[in-house]
Scaffold this motif. Structure first.
Motif, short mmCIF file in Angstrom:
data_model
loop_
_atom_site.label_atom_id
_atom_site.label_comp_id
_atom_site.label_asym_id
_atom_site.label_seq_id
_atom_site.Cartn_x
_atom_site.Cartn_y
_atom_site.Cartn_z
N THR A 1 -1.97 41.60 -45.06
CA THR A 1 -3.27 40.94 -45.24
C THR A 1 -3.30 39.61 -44.49
O THR A 1 -4.37 39.08 -44.20
CB THR A 1 -3.58 40.70 -46.72
OG1 THR A 1 -2.62 39.81 -47.28
CG2 THR A 1 -3.57 42.00 -47.50
N ILE A 2 -2.11 39.08 -44.19
CA ILE A 2 -2.00 37.83 -43.43
C ILE A 2 -1.83 38.13 -41.95
O ILE A 2 -2.47 37.51 -41.09
CB ILE A 2 -0.83 36.99 -43.96
CG1 ILE A 2 -1.09 36.58 -45.41
CG2 ILE A 2 -0.60 35.76 -43.08
CD1 ILE A 2 0.10 35.93 -46.09
N PHE A 3 -0.96 39.07 -41.65
CA PHE A 3 -0.71 39.48 -40.26
C PHE A 3 -1.44 40.80 -40.01
O PHE A 3 -0.97 41.86 -40.43
CB PHE A 3 0.79 39.66 -40.01
CG PHE A 3 1.60 38.40 -40.06
CD1 PHE A 3 1.85 37.66 -38.92
CD2 PHE A 3 2.13 37.97 -41.27
CE1 PHE A 3 2.61 36.51 -38.97
CE2 PHE A 3 2.90 36.82 -41.33
CZ PHE A 3 3.14 36.08 -40.18
N LYS A 4 -2.57 40.73 -39.36
CA LYS A 4 -3.32 41.95 -39.04
C LYS A 4 -2.61 42.76 -37.96
O LYS A 4 -2.77 43.98 -37.87
CB LYS A 4 -4.73 41.60 -38.57
CG LYS A 4 -5.54 40.82 -39.60
CD LYS A 4 -5.69 41.57 -40.91
CE LYS A 4 -6.56 40.79 -41.89
NZ LYS A 4 -6.68 41.47 -43.19
N THR A 5 -1.84 42.06 -37.13
CA THR A 5 -0.98 42.71 -36.15
C THR A 5 0.44 42.20 -36.39
O THR A 5 0.64 41.08 -36.87
CB THR A 5 -1.40 42.40 -34.70
OG1 THR A 5 -1.37 40.98 -34.49
CG2 THR A 5 -2.81 42.91 -34.44
N PRO A 6 1.45 42.98 -36.07
CA PRO A 6 2.82 42.57 -36.35
C PRO A 6 3.21 41.29 -35.60
O PRO A 6 2.84 41.12 -34.43
CB PRO A 6 3.66 43.75 -35.85
CG PRO A 6 2.72 44.91 -35.83
CD PRO A 6 1.39 44.34 -35.49
N PRO A 7 3.93 40.38 -36.26
CA PRO A 7 4.45 39.21 -35.54
C PRO A 7 5.40 39.66 -34.45
O PRO A 7 6.15 40.62 -34.63
CB PRO A 7 5.14 38.41 -36.63
CG PRO A 7 5.36 39.35 -37.76
CD PRO A 7 4.31 40.39 -37.68
N THR A 8 5.39 38.96 -33.34
CA THR A 8 6.18 39.39 -32.19
C THR A 8 7.46 38.60 -32.00
O THR A 8 8.26 38.93 -31.12
CB THR A 8 5.35 39.27 -30.90
OG1 THR A 8 4.92 37.91 -30.74
CG2 THR A 8 4.13 40.17 -30.98
N SER A 9 7.67 37.55 -32.81
CA SER A 9 8.85 36.70 -32.64
C SER A 9 9.37 36.25 -34.00
O SER A 9 8.60 36.06 -34.96
CB SER A 9 8.51 35.48 -31.79
OG SER A 9 9.60 34.56 -31.78
N TRP A 10 10.68 36.04 -34.07
CA TRP A 10 11.30 35.47 -35.26
C TRP A 10 10.91 34.01 -35.45
O TRP A 10 11.25 33.40 -36.47
CB TRP A 10 12.82 35.58 -35.17
CG TRP A 10 13.36 36.97 -35.33
CD1 TRP A 10 13.77 37.81 -34.34
CD2 TRP A 10 13.53 37.67 -36.55
NE1 TRP A 10 14.20 38.99 -34.87
CE2 TRP A 10 14.08 38.95 -36.23
CE3 TRP A 10 13.30 37.36 -37.90
CZ2 TRP A 10 14.37 39.91 -37.20
CZ3 TRP A 10 13.59 38.32 -38.87
CH2 TRP A 10 14.12 39.57 -38.52
N SER A 11 10.17 33.44 -34.51
CA SER A 11 9.75 32.05 -34.65
C SER A 11 8.95 31.81 -35.92
O SER A 11 8.92 30.70 -36.44
CB SER A 11 8.92 31.62 -33.43
OG SER A 11 7.69 32.31 -33.38
N VAL A 12 8.31 32.85 -36.44
CA VAL A 12 7.47 32.67 -37.64
C VAL A 12 8.29 32.26 -38.87
O VAL A 12 7.75 31.69 -39.81
CB VAL A 12 6.67 33.95 -37.97
CG1 VAL A 12 5.63 34.21 -36.90
CG2 VAL A 12 7.58 35.15 -38.16
N VAL A 13 9.61 32.53 -38.84
CA VAL A 13 10.45 32.10 -39.96
C VAL A 13 11.33 30.90 -39.59
O VAL A 13 11.92 30.28 -40.48
CB VAL A 13 11.34 33.24 -40.50
CG1 VAL A 13 10.49 34.37 -41.05
CG2 VAL A 13 12.31 33.76 -39.44
N PHE A 14 11.42 30.59 -38.30
CA PHE A 14 12.31 29.50 -37.88
C PHE A 14 11.59 28.21 -37.51
O PHE A 14 12.20 27.14 -37.56
CB PHE A 14 13.16 29.96 -36.69
CG PHE A 14 14.27 30.90 -37.05
CD1 PHE A 14 15.22 30.55 -38.00
CD2 PHE A 14 14.37 32.15 -36.45
CE1 PHE A 14 16.26 31.42 -38.34
CE2 PHE A 14 15.40 33.02 -36.78
CZ PHE A 14 16.34 32.66 -37.73
N GLU A 15 10.32 28.28 -37.12
CA GLU A 15 9.63 27.09 -36.63
C GLU A 15 8.35 26.82 -37.40
O GLU A 15 7.62 27.77 -37.74
CB GLU A 15 9.30 27.25 -35.14
CG GLU A 15 10.51 27.35 -34.25
CD GLU A 15 10.15 27.37 -32.78
OE1 GLU A 15 8.95 27.19 -32.46
OE2 GLU A 15 11.05 27.58 -31.96
N PRO A 16 8.03 25.55 -37.69
CA PRO A 16 6.78 25.22 -38.38
C PRO A 16 5.59 25.69 -37.55
O PRO A 16 5.52 25.46 -36.35
CB PRO A 16 6.81 23.69 -38.47
CG PRO A 16 8.22 23.30 -38.21
CD PRO A 16 8.82 24.35 -37.34
#
Length: 382
Positions: A152-167
Motif C-alpha cells: 500500500t506504500i510501495f505501488k511498485t517494488p523498491p529498486t535499491s536497498w537504500s530504502v533501509v539504509f539512507e534517510p
C-alpha cells in the motif's frame, strides 16, 4: 537468551584438520528420540497448517520422536551447540564452519545416507560444510534474504536497498525513519557491504564477507546511520510479521518465510531482490560431535533429502530445495515454488559465510569477532 559474545573464529581455524572420532560404518537400532536445533518453519508437523507435516511420518517410520528447539540467529545456534544436548542443527554458512573448526560437529559417512546422490551438484562440496574433503553436513535448503515491503506504500517494488539504509521519504510522502528494520545479527554487516559494492565501487569490495579495514570502516558508517532509522532490529520472524501488521513498518530485510506467512494472512506485502543483489543462506544439517541419538540423526538426514519433504519445505518456507528433482514434485499448495523462489538465481546470491582474517580476495580482512563486537555496539547506539 542469545549469546552474542565475540567468537574467535580465526583462532580455531588452524585446528580444522585435526580429526574427531571417525564416523560410524553402520547403523544400529534407532534410539527413539531426536533433538534438533532449527530455524523457525524448518521442522513442521502440521501444527501451523495441517498440509505441511514432514515430521509425523518420519516418527512413525523410525520410532524417533522429534524434539525441536527453534533459534533466531546463527549465533544462537552456535551457542546452543556449545551447550550440548542436541543431535542436529540446521546451520547457515555463517555458523557451519565455526561448528566444524570448534569441533562441535562430526564428519558424516555419506554411505549411510543413500539419497546423497540426489543432492544438487552445486551444493555437494560447498565450502561451508566440506573441509579437507570431509563432509560435516547434509544440505537442507537455500534462499535469498529479500526486501519485504508494504504494497500500500510501495505501488511498485523498491529498486535499491537504500530504502533501509539512507534517510528518505517513501512513496507515501512520509519519512522512512521508524518504519524500517534491520536484522539482529552481526552477519547483517554483509548486507551493508553488498549495498556499498554498487554505491561506492571505488572501495573495491569484491566479497561482502571479506572487508579490509578501510572498507569495513565505510560499512560501519552506513550501519550507524541506519540505527537512527530503525524501528527494531529483528530476529524473531513472528515478531517481525506482527510489526508489519500492527506497528506501521513499511520495509525491511526479511526471509521468504515471513513474506509467505503475511500473504497467507491476506496482508499487503510483497518482496523483491533489489538491483544490488542479495545476501542469502545455504543451510546444512550437521550432527553434534557428541550426539546422543546418532542413529535417529542419520535417519533424519536421509529423510530430509526425500523429494516430497524438500518440495513441501520449500513451498512452506519460501526457500529452494537442495534436491533438484523436488522442483518437479507437487507440493501441498500446488505452487511452482522453484520458479517463485528463484531456484535458477543461485549464482546471484552472496551466501552467508563466516568472515575470517585470512581471506581469499585481498589477503587480510576484518574477522567475525570484530563484526560481532561492533554490531552489538551499533545496535546499542554506540
Amino acid at each position: 537468551m542469545r549469546n552474542l559474545k565475540p567468537l574467535a573464529v580465526g583462532v580455531v581455524i588452524a585446528a580444522a584438520s585435526q580429526a574427531l572420532a571417525a564416523p560410524p560404518k553402520q547403523l544400529g537400532k534407532p534410539e527413539g528420540k531426536l533433538n534438533i536445533i532449527a530455524w523457525p518453519g524448518y521442522v513442521e508437523r502440521g501444527e501451523s497448517d495441517k498440509k505441511y507435516d514432514w515430521t509425523s511420518q518420519f516418527e512413525k517410520d523410525t520410532g524417533c520422536k522429534v524434539n525441536v528447539k527453534t533459534a533466531a540467529t546463527s549465533d544462537e545456534m552456535v551457542s546452543l551447540m556449545n551447550q550440548g544436548g542436541y543431535d542436529l542443527v540446521t546451520a547457515s554458512g555463517d555458523a557451519s564452519l565455526r561448528l566444524v573448526f570448534g569441533k562441535k560437529v562430526q564428519e558424516l559417512n555419506l554411505e549411510l545416507i543413500p539419497s546423497w546422490k540426489a543432492v544438487d551438484e552445486r551444493l555437494k562440496n560447498a565450502p561451508w560444510h566440506t573441509v579437507d574433503g570431509k563432509h560435516y553436513g547434509v544440505p537442507y535448503q537455500w534462499g535469498p534474504n529479500v526486501l519485504m515491503y508494504n504494497t500500500t506504500i510501495f505501488k511498485t517494488p523498491p529498486t535499491s536497498w537504500s530504502v533501509v539504509f539512507e534517510p528518505q521519504n517513501l512513496p507515501d510522502g512520509k519519512p522512512n525513519k521508524g518504519r524500517v528494520q534491520a536484522y539482529d545479527g552481526p552477519i547483517y554487516v554483509a548486507d551493508a557491504a553488498l549495498y556499498l559494492m554498487k554505491k561506492q565501487p571505488e572501495l573495491g569490495i569484491k566479497d561482502p564477507y571479506e572487508l579490509n579495514d578501510k572498507q569495513y570502516a565505510e560499512v560501519l558508517k552506513v550501519l550507524r546511520a541506519q540505527k537512527a532509522l530503525t524501528h527494531r532490529y529483528w530476529h524473531d520472524a513472528t515478531v517481525q510479521m506482527s510489526d508489519f501488521k500492527n506497528e506501521g513498518v513499511a520495509v525491511s530485510s526479511s526471509w521468504p518465510y515471513q513474506v509467505n506467512g503475511l500473504k497467507g494472512d491476506k496482508q499487503p506485502v510483497a518482496s523483491t531482490i533489489p538491483a544490488e543483489g542479495s545476501t542469502g543462506w545455504a543451510d546444512t544439517t550437521m550432527m553434534h560431535a557428541d550426539a546422543q541419538n546418532p542413529v535417529c540423526a542419520y535417519k533424519w538426514l536421509e529423510w530430509s533429502l526425500n523429494k516430497n519433504v524438500q518440495a513441501a519445505l520449500a513451498e512452506w518456507f519460501g526457500s529452494n530445495p537442495v534436491v533438484p528433482d523436488a522442483c518437479k514434485t507437487a507440493a501441498p499448495g500446488g505452487s511452482d515454488f522453484c520458479k517463485t523462489n528463484g531456484f535458477d538465481r543461485f549464482e546471484q546470491v552472496h551466501f552467508w559465510k563466516t568472515p575470517i582474517a585470512k581471506c581469499a580476495s585481498q589477503g587480510t580482512c576484518v574477522p567475525y569477532s570484530k563484526w560481532t563486537q561492533d554490531y552489538i555496539a551499533i545496535m546499542g547506539g554506540r
